[in-house]
Design an enzyme around this catalytic site. Structure first.
Site, PDB file in Angstrom:
ATOM      1  CG  ASP A  11      -2.000  -1.039   1.175  1.00 26.99           C
ATOM      2  OD1 ASP A  11      -2.086  -1.739   0.146  1.00 26.99           O
ATOM      3  OD2 ASP A  11      -2.769  -1.158   2.147  1.00 26.99           O
ATOM      4  CG  ASP A 132     -12.718  -1.799  -0.551  1.00 25.30           C
ATOM      5  OD1 ASP A 132     -12.288  -2.945  -0.765  1.00 25.30           O
ATOM      6  OD2 ASP A 132     -12.288  -0.794  -1.133  1.00 25.30           O
TER       7      ASP A 132
END
EC number: 5.3.1.16
Length: 249
Positions: A11, A132
Site C-alpha cells: 500500500d 470494500d
C-alpha cells in the site's frame, strides 16, 4: 477448486509502503521506505503476484504514486494487480499499457458501472472490481464514504461483464490482524460466478488453512499485508501449504 493465490500487499502513501488500520490515513504505519525493495523481498520469498494500492490515489480519484508503481513494474518481474485512483478508461489503458497485469476498479464500480463493463470488454481478464464493505455496505472514495448498496448487489451487476475477480475487503478487520471474515466472503463467492479474493484482517497461518478448507473452494485467493510485515505469517510455511493443496487438487 480455484487456484488459490496469496497476494502480498504493498500500500503506497507518499511513495512509501504503509499499512493502515481500517482504512484510516491518520493511522498509517510505514513498513518500508522503498516499495521496490519490498516487492523484491516478496519475490524472493516465493510469492507469485503482487497486490498494490495507491492509497493517495484512492482519495484523490486519480493516480498519485505513479512513480513508485512504475519503479516496481520496471524492477520486479512479478505480475501486479493495482488499485487506487482508477476512475476512467484512459487510466485503465495507461496502467495496462505500462505493464500492470490487472487493474482494480473500486469507487467507479459503484459510481460508474458502465466503465467496468467497457474496461472488461476492452481488456478481457485484466479488470477486477474492489468491493470494500463496512457493516455490509460498500464504501467508496478511499473508504471515506459509505454507500447504500451491498457488495452482493454490486457483484451481481457485473455477473455477465467478464471481470476477472472481485476483491472483497471487510473494512472492520483491515489492518487489525483479527482474521479474515471468511463467512461473509464465502457467502459472496457462493452467490456469484465471479472468482472472489478475500481481504482484510489476514492474521496467521490459520487463515491460510481456512482458505484451503472445502467450504472455501470458490475463493481465488487472499491478500495479506500487516501479518507479513509484522512477521506473524511465515511466507515459506504459507506458500508451502498452498502449493501442497494445488498438487493434491
Amino acid at each position: 477448486m480455484e487456484t488459490v493465490i496469496l497476494f502480498p500487499a504493498i500500500d503506497l502513501k507518499s511513495g512509501q509502503c504503509v499499512r493502515l488500520e481500517q482504512g484510516d490515513m491518520a493511522r498509517a504505519t510505514v513498513f518500508n521506505l522503498d516499495p521496490v525493495e519490498q516487492a523484491r523481498a516478496f519475490a524472493a520469498q516465493g510469492f507469485e503476484y503482487l497486490h498494490v494500492v495507491d492509497l493517495d490515489g484512492a482519495f484523490a480519484g486519480k493516480p498519485v504514486n505513479a512513480d513508485a508503481v512504475e519503479r516496481v513494474l520496471r524492477n520486479v518481474a512479478l505480475p501486479m494487480q493495482l488499485g487506487g485512483g482508477i476512475r476512467d478508461l484512459k487510466t485503465v489503458e495507461a496502467w495496462l499499457g505500462k505493464g500492470v497485469a490487472r487493474v482494480i476498479i473500486g469507487t467507479a464500480a459503484v459510481r460508474d458501472p458502465v466503465l467496468v463493463r467497457e474496461a472488461a470488454k476492452a481488456f478481457p481478464g485484466r479488470v477486477a472490481v474492489g468491493l470494500d464493505a463496512r457493516d455490509g455496505k460498500v464504501a467508496v472514495e478511499g473508504w471515506a464514504e459509505t454507500s447504500e448498496v451491498t457488495a452482493l448487489d454490486i457483484a451481481r451487476r457485473f455477473e455477465d461483464a467478464g471481470i476477472a475477480a472481485i476483491i472483497f475487503t471487510d473494512i472492520a478487520r483491515d489492518g487489525l490482524l483479527k482474521g479474515l471474515n471468511l463467512d461473509a466472503t464465502i457467502a459472496l463467492a457462493d452467490s456469484i460466478s465471479i472468482p472472489v479474493i478475500a481481504s482484510g484482517g489476514f492474521a496467521s497461518i490459520a487463515d491460510v488453512k481456512a482458505l484451503l478448507e472445502p467450504r472455501a473452494k470458490k475463493l481465488a485467493g487472499a491478500i495479506s499485508g500487516r501479518a507479513l510485515y509484522d512477521g506473524r505469517l511465515d511466507p515459506v510455511e504459507a506458500l508451502k501449504l498452498i502449493h501442497a493443496a494445488r498438487a493434491a487438487a
